[in-house]
Design an enzyme around this catalytic site. Structure first.
Site, mmCIF file in Angstrom:
data_model
loop_
_atom_site.group_PDB
_atom_site.id
_atom_site.type_symbol
_atom_site.label_atom_id
_atom_site.label_comp_id
_atom_site.label_asym_id
_atom_site.label_seq_id
_atom_site.Cartn_x
_atom_site.Cartn_y
_atom_site.Cartn_z
ATOM 1 N N ALA A 291 38.474 36.820 33.889
ATOM 2 C CA ALA A 291 39.378 37.899 33.480
ATOM 3 C C ALA A 291 38.731 38.999 32.651
ATOM 4 O O ALA A 291 39.153 40.148 32.723
ATOM 5 C CB ALA A 291 40.552 37.306 32.694
ATOM 6 N N ALA A 292 37.735 38.664 31.831
ATOM 7 C CA ALA A 292 37.201 39.666 30.901
ATOM 8 C C ALA A 292 36.577 40.829 31.663
ATOM 9 O O ALA A 292 35.998 40.621 32.735
ATOM 10 C CB ALA A 292 36.160 39.014 29.998
ATOM 11 N N PRO A 293 36.706 42.030 31.111
ATOM 12 C CA PRO A 293 37.299 42.314 29.818
ATOM 13 C C PRO A 293 38.773 42.640 29.864
ATOM 14 O O PRO A 293 39.342 42.996 28.834
ATOM 15 C CB PRO A 293 36.502 43.482 29.294
ATOM 16 C CG PRO A 293 36.014 44.157 30.513
ATOM 17 C CD PRO A 293 35.932 43.151 31.608
ATOM 18 N N LYS B 246 42.582 44.180 34.683
ATOM 19 C CA LYS B 246 43.454 43.602 35.720
ATOM 20 C C LYS B 246 44.447 42.624 35.087
ATOM 21 O O LYS B 246 45.609 42.559 35.508
ATOM 22 C CB LYS B 246 42.616 42.895 36.787
ATOM 23 C CG LYS B 246 41.680 43.814 37.561
ATOM 24 C CD LYS B 246 40.930 43.033 38.639
ATOM 25 C CE LYS B 246 39.835 43.870 39.250
ATOM 26 N NZ LYS B 246 38.718 44.126 38.317
ATOM 27 N N ASP C 134 37.651 33.364 30.762
ATOM 28 C CA ASP C 134 36.305 33.879 31.024
ATOM 29 C C ASP C 134 35.286 32.946 30.389
ATOM 30 O O ASP C 134 35.562 32.313 29.356
ATOM 31 C CB ASP C 134 36.134 35.294 30.479
ATOM 32 C CG ASP C 134 34.982 36.012 31.165
ATOM 33 O OD1 ASP C 134 35.214 36.589 32.242
ATOM 34 O OD2 ASP C 134 33.856 35.990 30.639
ATOM 35 N N ASP D 253 34.172 27.748 31.846
ATOM 36 C CA ASP D 253 33.467 28.021 33.090
ATOM 37 C C ASP D 253 34.491 27.941 34.231
ATOM 38 O O ASP D 253 35.157 26.915 34.399
ATOM 39 C CB ASP D 253 32.369 26.975 33.275
ATOM 40 C CG ASP D 253 31.522 27.207 34.510
ATOM 41 O OD1 ASP D 253 31.977 27.910 35.427
ATOM 42 O OD2 ASP D 253 30.392 26.681 34.552
ATOM 43 N N CYS E 9 33.408 43.680 43.529
ATOM 44 C CA CYS E 9 33.040 45.094 43.578
ATOM 45 C C CYS E 9 31.680 45.194 44.263
ATOM 46 O O CYS E 9 30.733 45.759 43.730
ATOM 47 C CB CYS E 9 33.033 45.714 42.185
ATOM 48 S SG CYS E 9 32.143 44.747 40.943
#
Length: 780
Positions: A260-262, A265, A290, A317, A398
């Site tokens: 999730a970080a940072p 979303k 995260d 993890d 990405c």
């Protein structure tokens, strides 16, 4: 030594330092910054061979990825003032930018030369300084071990995808001024992202040159920074907004964000969870995870701006995320926690971020994707294990690379033997331009060797070039075309890949019923009707968890007989229906706690049932702060952060106020009662000293909408003050039609006893019309 002597000595030191600085500035003139070369022959050859775009599009693709990325932002959809804020942006900024031209051609060229000698930073890059973590830092411990070079390509620092930039990005970003921005005196108008619901997302292309010579752009930049800090606007890359939109989130959903970080979303997901503003604590919740401890704290800052009691941040993890349990309120039994929605925005090579992170041009290599392929498979596999049957998982990267994208999806579909399938999202976001998933590709090693199938791979390379990296003959039957590829030149964005998976049955290595233990021993609750979880024999190998970074204190929820609650309840007249056991503190030491937080019932359920399994970072929102006074009957005051979560339960110590009161309270530090409107004065005088809630119902005649504005404060002996953070003050003043910069400057003059320009009726945009009066102050 006296004060005068000390002052003289300080002045002498400053003067000497100034002389030294001037000397070095003369002797060592700064060299102009060299632009990052936006070329990489290996990258260009690799993707031309892969055919990620048609041959007729190749030159357009290359030209686009060499240009800087436009900045993008979205108005927070969960806020009741979203429509009013959007109207304010369009009227106060965009309407002027659509007709404004910059200064003359001569000034533009002169400023352009000046910027080249330093670091020409575009508005896009200024905003992207807080939006760089789509270049995912390797989100699992194995990745950093297997590929140190990948980290160099995608080591992220802030983003609105969080708060940190890629290695070397400070220098790299400086080179990203738009090449064409200074060639024309015409300013490009802002662009609405038509595919984003309700027209709440926009894209901007303005260079630093344009900002410096245009007052409207200066004000727009300051406005975006201010509203971002108050949580009403999120600065986020356009393509990063897509995955949460495809999750089809409902308010009752249990949601997991695995990497999730940072947090941009994650914040977007929380917004959709709170889409119904009438329900401040919905049934559902969001857990953001995260592996990086430091990045988890960046996420805390990002998420805290939304002031939601329905989130939790954990530090694990993602490939070995522990199985969680919760208590079924209907049956009272302990059951495995499976999620309705899962987001797997996995660690990737990040070459889709070339436009905002030009350092990738220098570091990119084909080995990055090969090293990350195994990690991505394991994260996706664990996400599917934690997904409930009938749930939806969104996988995204990405990256342009099919080895990180279609290869991972195809391998997992075949591995799950019909338990999952790709969802057809072609009818969702109809205005979004997208390409279908690739059905064929090749694998290239670090040495430049190409292989079309695993059979061609030599034995000495088969330990790291795996069969799952290659396409198979049944790609058509797997519906790989349902994957989505976002390529930059189609709509002036970054690169992105999205696949939406739905789980239709238990995975082959899962069993419908397993044992769930409340302690370290196994219990017989496996036979409980409807219980479903991962078979313990098939779970990831249990390893001793090693925690890095700071270990947060546990959460201590109020017991039913908490000694502090009766006085708080009586003072603020909390409803009996409010469950005070949802309140919590972070330490057991001391009887009176400094801060008290509130979380939703569902978050409390998860936290209480998994204390020994999870490394918690943060949850809940601050609702009460200790504020003791000998004349006050309650030791706690209400806090602005959490007032929206408990407002519906508080029936005492509250009053309705008028717009004039809002402006006075937000621009003056401690205004006397006499400076407030008569009705508000009357209400204040009826109250005892202590905390209170003030409510103003803002009617916007431009949009025809109304939204309540809540402010927490303190009623003193003869004056009142509000406890509203700086940027939220600015936001409220803007909604009231007041320029916050002008209003706060006037307030400073007044404090100093000087006369500043007064705020007149002309400075207030939204006066009452048609004889409709503002909400008057009455005790409620």
């Amino acid at each position: 030594m006296g004060k005068a002597a000390k002052r003289k000595m300080k002045e002498q030191r400053r003067a000497k330092k100034a002389q030294i600085d001037a000397k070095y500035a003369t002797e060592r003139p700064q060299k102009p910054y060299k632009d990052t070369v936006r070329e990489n022959a290996v990258f260009e050859n690799y993707y031309k061979q892969q055919g990620i775009v048609g041959t007729d599009e190749w030159e357009d693709f290359l030209a686009c990825v060499r240009e800087p990325l436009p900045a993008a932002f979205r108005v927070t959809g969960s806020k009741s003032q979203a429509e009013q804020l959007l109207h304010l942006i369009q009227n106060n900024f965009f309407s002027q930018l659509n007709t404004t031209t910059s200064k003359g051609e001569e000034d533009t060229k002169e400023l352009a030369t000046e910027e080249t000698s330093t670091a020409s930073v575009s508005l896009s890059q200024t905003l992207q300084n807080t939006d760089l973590a789509d270049v995912k830092e390797v989100g699992v411990s194995e990745a950093s071990e297997s590929n140190g070079s990948v980290k160099a390509a995608g080591d992220a620092i802030p983003d609105t995808d969080g708060a940190a930039a890629a290695n070397g990005s400070t220098a790299a970003n400086g080179s990203m001024a738009a090449a064409g921005d200074t060639k024309s005196s015409e300013l490009k108008p802002p662009t609405c992202l038509k595919w984003y619901p309700d027209g709440l997302a926009w894209q901007l292309e303005y260079s630093r040159v344009s900002i410096r010579q245009n007052n409207t752009l200066k004000k727009l930049h300051s406005f975006l920074v201010s509203e971002s800090e108050s949580g009403n606007i999120s600065r986020q890359e356009a393509v990063s907004m897509i995955p949460p939109l495809l999750m089809d989130i409902k308010s009752h959903h249990k949601i997991l964000d695995m990497c999730a970080a940072p947090g941009s979303k994650t914040a977007q997901i929380i917004e959709y969870l709170h889409a119904d503003s009438a329900d401040p604590m919905p049934e559902g919740f969001v857990i953001g995870n995260d592996v990086d401890n430091k990045r988890c704290y960046l996420m805390v800052h990002q998420i805290k701006r939304l002031q939601s009691p329905n989130f939790m941040i954990v530090n694990h993890d993602a490939t070995r995320l522990p199985s969680l349990t919760y208590t079924n309120e209907k049956t009272g039994s302990t059951e495995p926690l499976l999620f309705d929605r899962v987001l797997c925005d996995v660690p990737c090579s990040g070459d889709g971020t070339l436009r905002k992170n030009p350092e990738v041009w220098r570091t990119w290599g084909p080995g990055h994707a090969i090293n990350l392929h195994s990690v991505q498979n394991r994260v996706l596999s664990r996400g599917l294990e934690l997904l409930a049957v009938g749930g939806r998982l969104v996988y995204s990267t990405c990256s342009f690379n099919p080895i990180e994208n279609e290869a991972v999806i195809a391998n997992m579909i075949k591995k799950c033997e019909g338990a999952i399938h790709l969802v057809d999202c072609s009818q969702q976001l109809p205005d979004l331009k997208r390409a279908s998933g690739m059905k064929s590709w090749k694998v290239q090693t670090k040495n430049g060797d190409w292989f079309s199938s695993f059979e061609e791979v030599p034995e000495n390379k088969r330990s790291w070039v795996r069969p799952s990296m290659f396409p198979t003959d049944d790609m058509e039957s797997l519906n790989i075309h349902r994957c989505m590829r976002i390529v930059p030149h189609h709509q002036n964005t970054g690169g992105f890949f999205i696949a939406v998976l739905e789980k239709t049955s238990h995975l082959p290595w899962q069993s419908p019923k397993v044992e769930v233990s409340e302690s370290s021993t196994e219990s017989a609750q496996a036979d409980q009707p409807g219980s479903t979880t991962v078979d313990k024999a098939k779970e990831p190998p249990t390893k001793k968890v090693k925690y890095a970074g700071f270990r947060e204190d546990p959460f201590f929820y109020f017991e039913a007989d908490n000694s502090q609650w009766p006085s708080i309840k009586e003072f603020y007249k909390f409803e009996d229906s409010f469950d005070h056991t949802q309140l919590m503190v972070r330490s057991k030491e001391g009887e009176k706690k400094r801060n008290i937080y509130v979380s939703s019932k569902s978050i409390k359920n998860v936290a209480k049932n998994n204390e020994s399994k999870i490394k918690y970072i943060n949850t809940g929102v601050k609702v009460l702060a200790r504020s003791e006074h000998e004349m006050c009957k309650c030791s706690y005051r209400l806090v602005q952060d959490g007032i929206s979560s408990v407002d519906q339960f508080v029936h005492g110590r509250r009053m309705n106020i008028e717009k004039a009161d809002v402006i006075e309270l937000l621009t003056q530090e401690n205004p006397f009662f006499s400076r407030l409107t008569p009705n508000t004065q009357s209400s204040m005088l009826k109250m005892d000293m202590g905390g209170l809630v003030m409510r103003y119902l803002h009617n916007d005649s431009n949009t025809g909408t109304e939204s309540p504005i809540l402010m927490t404060g303190w009623r003193g002996k003869t004056s009142c003050r509000v406890y509203v953070p700086k940027f939220e003050r600015h936001h409220i003043l803007r909604l009231c039609g007041v320029d916050p910069d002008k209003a706060l400057i006037d307030a400073e003059w007044a404090i100093k006893g000087k006369t500043g320009p007064e705020i007149t009726a002309a400075d207030v945009e939204d006066p009452p019309k048609d004889g409709v009066e503002e909400v008057t102050a009455t005790d409620s």
